[in-house]
Motif scaffolding. Structure first.
Motif, PDB file in Angstrom:
ATOM      1  N   HIS B  59       2.384 -10.226  -3.645  1.00 25.83           N
ATOM      2  CA  HIS B  59       3.809 -10.375  -3.354  1.00 25.83           C
ATOM      3  C   HIS B  59       4.638 -10.733  -4.583  1.00 25.83           C
ATOM      4  O   HIS B  59       5.649 -10.086  -4.870  1.00 25.83           O
ATOM      5  CB  HIS B  59       3.971 -11.453  -2.274  1.00 25.83           C
ATOM      6  CG  HIS B  59       5.381 -11.910  -2.053  1.00 25.83           C
ATOM      7  ND1 HIS B  59       6.281 -11.177  -1.322  1.00 25.83           N
ATOM      8  CD2 HIS B  59       6.047 -13.011  -2.475  1.00 25.83           C
ATOM      9  CE1 HIS B  59       7.438 -11.812  -1.294  1.00 25.83           C
ATOM     10  NE2 HIS B  59       7.338 -12.926  -1.990  1.00 25.83           N
ATOM     11  N   VAL B  60       4.233 -11.758  -5.302  1.00 30.64           N
ATOM     12  CA  VAL B  60       5.073 -12.268  -6.389  1.00 30.64           C
ATOM     13  C   VAL B  60       5.290 -11.230  -7.498  1.00 30.64           C
ATOM     14  O   VAL B  60       6.423 -10.974  -7.885  1.00 30.64           O
ATOM     15  CB  VAL B  60       4.501 -13.593  -6.937  1.00 30.64           C
ATOM     16  CG1 VAL B  60       5.258 -14.045  -8.161  1.00 30.64           C
ATOM     17  CG2 VAL B  60       4.564 -14.665  -5.856  1.00 30.64           C
ATOM     18  N   PRO B  61       4.190 -10.583  -8.003  1.00 29.37           N
ATOM     19  CA  PRO B  61       4.449  -9.566  -9.039  1.00 29.37           C
ATOM     20  C   PRO B  61       5.315  -8.412  -8.515  1.00 29.37           C
ATOM     21  O   PRO B  61       6.108  -7.851  -9.260  1.00 29.37           O
ATOM     22  CB  PRO B  61       3.049  -9.077  -9.414  1.00 29.37           C
ATOM     23  CG  PRO B  61       2.133 -10.157  -8.998  1.00 29.37           C
ATOM     24  CD  PRO B  61       2.745 -10.773  -7.790  1.00 29.37           C
ATOM     25  N   ALA B 106       7.333  -6.086  -1.762  1.00 32.11           N
ATOM     26  CA  ALA B 106       7.648  -7.518  -1.819  1.00 32.11           C
ATOM     27  C   ALA B 106       8.159  -8.004  -0.459  1.00 32.11           C
ATOM     28  O   ALA B 106       7.744  -9.065   0.031  1.00 32.11           O
ATOM     29  CB  ALA B 106       8.684  -7.781  -2.904  1.00 32.11           C
ATOM     30  N   LEU B 107       9.037  -7.222   0.152  1.00 30.94           N
ATOM     31  CA  LEU B 107       9.576  -7.624   1.457  1.00 30.94           C
ATOM     32  C   LEU B 107       8.472  -7.652   2.513  1.00 30.94           C
ATOM     33  O   LEU B 107       8.375  -8.573   3.320  1.00 30.94           O
ATOM     34  CB  LEU B 107      10.684  -6.651   1.890  1.00 30.94           C
ATOM     35  CG  LEU B 107      12.003  -6.739   1.124  1.00 30.94           C
ATOM     36  CD1 LEU B 107      12.895  -5.543   1.459  1.00 30.94           C
ATOM     37  CD2 LEU B 107      12.728  -8.036   1.467  1.00 30.94           C
ATOM     38  N   PHE B 108       7.627  -6.626   2.476  1.00 31.60           N
ATOM     39  CA  PHE B 108       6.596  -6.485   3.485  1.00 31.60           C
ATOM     40  C   PHE B 108       5.555  -7.605   3.378  1.00 31.60           C
ATOM     41  O   PHE B 108       5.233  -8.282   4.352  1.00 31.60           O
ATOM     42  CB  PHE B 108       5.947  -5.111   3.313  1.00 31.60           C
ATOM     43  CG  PHE B 108       4.907  -4.800   4.342  1.00 31.60           C
ATOM     44  CD1 PHE B 108       5.271  -4.489   5.646  1.00 31.60           C
ATOM     45  CD2 PHE B 108       3.555  -4.811   4.010  1.00 31.60           C
ATOM     46  CE1 PHE B 108       4.319  -4.210   6.604  1.00 31.60           C
ATOM     47  CE2 PHE B 108       2.586  -4.538   4.972  1.00 31.60           C
ATOM     48  CZ  PHE B 108       2.979  -4.235   6.267  1.00 31.60           C
ATOM     49  N   THR B 109       5.046  -7.816   2.155  1.00 33.35           N
ATOM     50  CA  THR B 109       4.019  -8.853   2.000  1.00 33.35           C
ATOM     51  C   THR B 109       4.627 -10.242   2.206  1.00 33.35           C
ATOM     52  O   THR B 109       3.957 -11.140   2.715  1.00 33.35           O
ATOM     53  CB  THR B 109       3.369  -8.783   0.606  1.00 33.35           C
ATOM     54  OG1 THR B 109       4.407  -8.775  -0.379  1.00 33.35           O
ATOM     55  CG2 THR B 109       2.535  -7.545   0.447  1.00 33.35           C
ATOM     56  N   PHE B 205      -1.342 -12.871 -13.144  1.00 30.40           N
ATOM     57  CA  PHE B 205      -0.919 -12.108 -14.317  1.00 30.40           C
ATOM     58  C   PHE B 205      -1.639 -10.764 -14.396  1.00 30.40           C
ATOM     59  O   PHE B 205      -1.071  -9.784 -14.865  1.00 30.40           O
ATOM     60  CB  PHE B 205      -1.123 -12.925 -15.589  1.00 30.40           C
ATOM     61  CG  PHE B 205      -0.066 -13.982 -15.755  1.00 30.40           C
ATOM     62  CD1 PHE B 205       1.281 -13.638 -15.671  1.00 30.40           C
ATOM     63  CD2 PHE B 205      -0.391 -15.307 -15.971  1.00 30.40           C
ATOM     64  CE1 PHE B 205       2.269 -14.600 -15.812  1.00 30.40           C
ATOM     65  CE2 PHE B 205       0.594 -16.275 -16.110  1.00 30.40           C
ATOM     66  CZ  PHE B 205       1.929 -15.924 -16.027  1.00 30.40           C
ATOM     67  N   LEU B 206      -2.903 -10.717 -13.905  1.00 27.72           N
ATOM     68  CA  LEU B 206      -3.596  -9.427 -13.886  1.00 27.72           C
ATOM     69  C   LEU B 206      -2.860  -8.453 -12.978  1.00 27.72           C
ATOM     70  O   LEU B 206      -2.668  -7.286 -13.328  1.00 27.72           O
ATOM     71  CB  LEU B 206      -5.036  -9.607 -13.408  1.00 27.72           C
ATOM     72  CG  LEU B 206      -6.030 -10.033 -14.494  1.00 27.72           C
ATOM     73  CD1 LEU B 206      -7.359 -10.426 -13.868  1.00 27.72           C
ATOM     74  CD2 LEU B 206      -6.227  -8.904 -15.498  1.00 27.72           C
ATOM     75  N   MET B 207      -2.437  -8.935 -11.819  1.00 27.66           N
ATOM     76  CA  MET B 207      -1.720  -8.057 -10.891  1.00 27.66           C
ATOM     77  C   MET B 207      -0.385  -7.636 -11.502  1.00 27.66           C
ATOM     78  O   MET B 207       0.032  -6.481 -11.382  1.00 27.66           O
ATOM     79  CB  MET B 207      -1.491  -8.754  -9.549  1.00 27.66           C
ATOM     80  CG  MET B 207      -2.746  -8.946  -8.720  1.00 27.66           C
ATOM     81  SD  MET B 207      -3.606  -7.397  -8.395  1.00 27.66           S
ATOM     82  CE  MET B 207      -2.592  -6.720  -7.098  1.00 27.66           C
ATOM     83  N   ALA B 208       0.285  -8.588 -12.147  1.00 22.82           N
ATOM     84  CA  ALA B 208       1.567  -8.247 -12.772  1.00 22.82           C
ATOM     85  C   ALA B 208       1.363  -7.187 -13.848  1.00 22.82           C
ATOM     86  O   ALA B 208       2.130  -6.223 -13.944  1.00 22.82           O
ATOM     87  CB  ALA B 208       2.211  -9.494 -13.372  1.00 22.82           C
TER      88      ALA B 208
END
Lengths: 223, 249, 222, 162
Positions: B59-61, B106-109, B205-208
């Motif tokens: 969600h955050v990234p 982002a909205l969905f998660t 950070f990996l996901m970002a």
């Protein structure tokens, strides 16, 4: 008809129009290219060319309604023979009359005239001149939408006299006019020119002005 | 001369974009696997949220990317509008669907996380509402591009809308600080350093990084597609006619 | 100045003539409100609670239906050319067009609001906050709407596109407007803050929208 | 008027409008347009609001009490919301969200009973703070006594109350 008055009005100031290497595109395609022309006070041009040759595009670009790709357009105010600097705002010295009449069907003839008078910042007297020039006196309170096509066109063209601008760009002025109205219009162009005005008139009709320059828009030949 | 607009820059672009795409795609795959492994198996559960904290890594990234993509669009739009750089227009156009995708993610998660944690799928607070506005802005921006056949005009109009809509970005970023909101305040990019425990930062950070390189690869590839489609359309044009010029009669 | 006054006067006159946009806007506003009320059912307490939000959304939709005519009508009859060539500053002209739209739709809607509020059983202490919030907020709606109209003036049918474009831009005004109306009715401390933000949104829009409209109109001339 | 002078006037006008917008925004941020009221906000009001409101704060430690459970399986719960200065009692029927903890942030929506004694909640939303950490770390922090610095301001530390 009050011709003397309109002549005096047009003589307020005169101007020189210069276009240098003007090219215009629409929808990604080049329509006119490398157009250069200088119009001295008193010059009238009859512009012809087949459909799609770009007459309207060129006039609209000259009038500042279309973005030009290349080149420059200048208006210089001229007093007699003295050359002066380009004017601050070219659009204040010119008027464009397109194929449409820019009049609102739901307003009366007079309401339309007054609206234009305010936009072109014309004095009260110019209203009367425009009315008589295009023989609209009897229709002041008639809704513009109720006018015949020819009368409606006369209303549209009366802007030329009303605005009192030294440079006219007129697109197909006589298309829906009868012979006598065409003649009246031609007389006003002559008056305008006698007063030191400049006019470019695009037309398909046999319409002519004595002593006018005749130009043609034609496909560019590969040099 | 008009070919300058369409071809000259894209040639250079093609020269460095094509080799860059596989690298970016590879980096995306690598980081997504590593990130998901950390997020799902190799990171601690939160002291309050338990395992639901793992939604955060997706969600955050995605929310960061939603803002980042819009900023890319707005800046490219300004460059395209002012300097008439054709690549900037294409970049803005092609970044929009990707950004809209991240915004939706982002909205969905966020909604999935909100139900168990807050007790509601959705709340009308400043952060959630302004991100929803952002999503609608993306849709409006894409709709403008679709509405006009003339690409040069579409580019100018879409650019105007993108620049006007940019006002929303600082509102989103600071909404949780300015207003009492249900949404938590910034945890990573904030004065005084992150308030996230270091053990939770690697997957985040990996996901970002994965999202970012995905954005790069997807943007470059769709820009290439768009440029070649335009080139094709240009070649197939049948109404090509020489421009007119004035002749004295 | 003379030209700007003339544009406003002409647009308002046209809006109230046959075929103009004022009457349809007010009628649409009334219809939406009544349909909402019918759908909400006969519970008068519920009704008085949701009256202000209904009126706000109704006003928002009613200002939307006439948006696509702001510039398109002028473009079709050629008067947009006259307006563009004679305006010293196109942004000011765009502001005048937005002002005319507000005078011919926003203001009539506000005047119709007290009547509709009676139908919705609005509490008496809620009238002033609701009207005040509409008075401050609806100019912002006209400004944003005229920007969307300028963006889409070259398209033959733009109503759907216009609503897609304006809805995100309308949201802050809707939130603060309806928020101010609700807070004012309840005597809550958020009233002043919401009104301030509503005013800020409208003022800010008044700076951005005319400039953006002018840029859009120039890009749309052909 | 010359083009340059006109532009100057226009820019000045736009600046005045923009400055007005900024001033109004700052003015609004001083007050509250908040998603929720804090208990002290309620205490500052002349009378308890009659309309439905949102109340935000921390669940006071040790205040959570369970009453009987209805046939539908929904328990009656009561707890106290505090912001450190004022306390407000809340009654709720239903399941609490996962994040609901004593000492953590909460936002309840509902209306005051006519006597103003407590708030009858319709919904309870748990508010998460900006701290993310593994359970062991939280425990360690608690043991070392540094816990209050980070966790204690959870609900009110939402940033809006500068």
């Amino acid at each position: 008809m009050d011709r003397a008055d309109s002549t005096a009005a047009a003589r307020l100031f005169s101007a020189r129009f210069c276009a240098e290497g003007v090219s215009v595109s629409r929808g990604g395609a080049r329509i006119v290219s490398n157009i250069s022309i200088t119009l001295e006070p008193g010059d009238v041009v009859i512009l012809r060319g087949p459909n799609g040759s770009g007459k309207t595009t060129l006039l609209r670009a000259f009038a500042g309604l279309l973005r030009i790709d290349d080149g420059a357009i200048r208006v210089e105010s001229a007093h007699g023979s003295s050359v002066s600097a380009p004017v601050d705002e070219p659009s204040a010295s010119l008027i464009y009359c397109g194929p449409q009449n820019a009049a609102k069907a739901a307003l009366t003839v007079d309401e339309n005239l007054r609206f234009w008078a305010a936009l072109y910042d014309a004095p009260e007297g110019a209203l009367e001149t425009a009315r008589t020039a295009f023989r609209l006196e009897g229709y002041a309170d008639r809704l513009a939408g109720a006018l015949s096509t020819g009368l409606f066109r006369r209303l549209g063209l009366s802007r030329l006299v009303l605005a009192r601008r030294p440079i006219w760009f007129v697109d197909e002025p006589t298309a829906s006019l009868d012979a006598s109205s065409s003649e009246t219009f031609a007389r006003y162009v002559e008056d305008h020119r006698a007063a030191g005005g400049v006019a470019v008139i695009a037309t398909h009709d046999a319409f002519d002005i004595a002593g006018a320059r005749k130009l043609r828009l034609a496909e560019e030949q590969a040099a | 001369m008009p070919s300058l607009y369409e071809f000259a820059n894209p040639v250079l672009f093609e020269r460095w974009a094509r080799p860059a795409i596989p690298w970016l795609a590879g980096a995306t795959a690598l980081m997504i696997f590593a990130g998901l492994y950390y997020a799902l198996f190799n990171s601690p559960a939160d002291y309050q949220q338990g395992d639901s904290v793992r939604i955060m890594y997706v969600h955050v990234p995605a929310a960061w990317m939603a803002l980042f993509c819009y900023s890319v669009i707005a800046i490219s739009s300004a460059v395209g509008f002012i300097w008439k750089h054709p690549l900037a227009d294409v970049a803005a156009k092609e970044a929009a669907p990707i950004g809209a995708g991240f915004t939706f993610l982002a909205l969905f998660t966020g909604s999935l996380w909100g139900k168990p944690m807050w007790g509601a799928w959705w709340a009308w607070d400043a952060r959630l509402t302004s991100v929803l506005i952002l999503f609608f802005l993306y849709l409006g921006y894409m709709a403008i591009w679709r509405a006009f056949d003339d690409k040069a005009r579409a580019a100018r109009l879409a650019a105007i809308l993108a620049i006007v809509g940019f006002v929303n970005i600082p509102i989103i970023k600071f909404s949780v600080d300015w207003w009492n909101s249900l949404h938590q305040p910034a945890s990573v990019f904030r004065a005084g350093g992150p308030s996230i425990h270091p053990s939770m930062l690697p997957p985040l950070f990996l996901m970002a990084g994965a999202y970012m390189s995905f954005f790069g690869a997807a943007l470059l590839q769709s820009m290439r597609n768009e440029l070649s489609a335009r080139r094709q359309a240009r070649l197939e044009r049948t109404d090509v006619k020489a421009a007119s010029t004035l002749v004295e009669q | 100045m003379r030209g700007l006054r003339a544009i406003i006067a002409r647009d308002v006159t046209l809006a109230f003539r046959a075929g103009g946009g004022s009457l349809p806007a007010v009628a649409f506003f009334a219809v939406i409100t009544v349909l909402f009320a019918l759908a909400a059912g006969p519970d008068l307490t519920l009704m008085s609670k949701i009256a202000a939000p209904i009126i706000w959304t109704g006003a928002l939709f009613a200002t939307q239906i006439s948006l696509d005519q702001i510039y398109r009508a002028d473009r079709e009859d050629g008067s947009l050319d006259v307006i563009v060539t004679t305006s010293g500053e196109l942004a000011l002209t765009a502001a005048a067009k937005a002002a005319a739209h507000w005078l011919s739709t926003g203001l009539p809607l506000i005047l119709a609001t007290p009547v509709l509020a009676i139908l919705l059983n609005l509490e008496s202490e809620a009238y002033l906050p609701l009207l005040l919030s509409l008075l401050i907020g609806t100019p912002g709606l006209s400004l944003i709407g005229s920007f969307a109209a300028a963006l889409t003036v070259a398209l033959p049918r733009a109503n759907l596109l216009i609503s897609i474009i304006v809805s995100p831009l309308y949201i802050p005004i809707l939130i603060f407007g309806a928020g101010a109306a609700a807070a004012g009715a309840a005597g809550a401390p958020q009233y002043a803050a919401n009104l301030s933000l509503l005013g800020a949104a409208t003022l800010f829009t008044a700076v951005i929208a005319p400039i953006a409209s002018a840029a859009a109109l120039r890009s749309n001339m052909d | 008027m010359k083009k340059k002078t006109r532009r100057l006037y226009l820019a000045a006008g736009a600046f005045v409008f923009a400055a007005g917008a900024v001033a109004l925004t700052l003015n609004a941020l001083k007050g509250s347009i908040t998603f929720f009221y804090l208990p002290s906000d309620i205490a500052a009001l002349a009378a308890k609001p009659t309309a439905a409101i949102r109340l935000g704060g921390l669940v006071e430690a040790g205040s959570l009490q369970y009453g009987e459970t209805e046939e539908s399986g929904k328990p009656h719960v009561a707890f106290t919301v505090t912001d450190g200065e004022t306390r407000i009692n809340v009654a709720y029927v239903g399941l609490l969200p996962d994040l609901f903890r004593e000492g953590q942030g909460v936002i309840v929506q509902g209306r005051f009973t006519p006597d103003g004694d407590h708030l009858d909640a319709e919904t309870v939303l748990a508010k998460h703070d900006e701290n993310y950490m593994p359970k062991e770390v939280a425990d360690a922090l608690k043991e070392s006594g540094r816990w209050q610095e980070t966790g204690g301001k959870a609900g009110t530390g939402s940033g809006g109350r500068n």
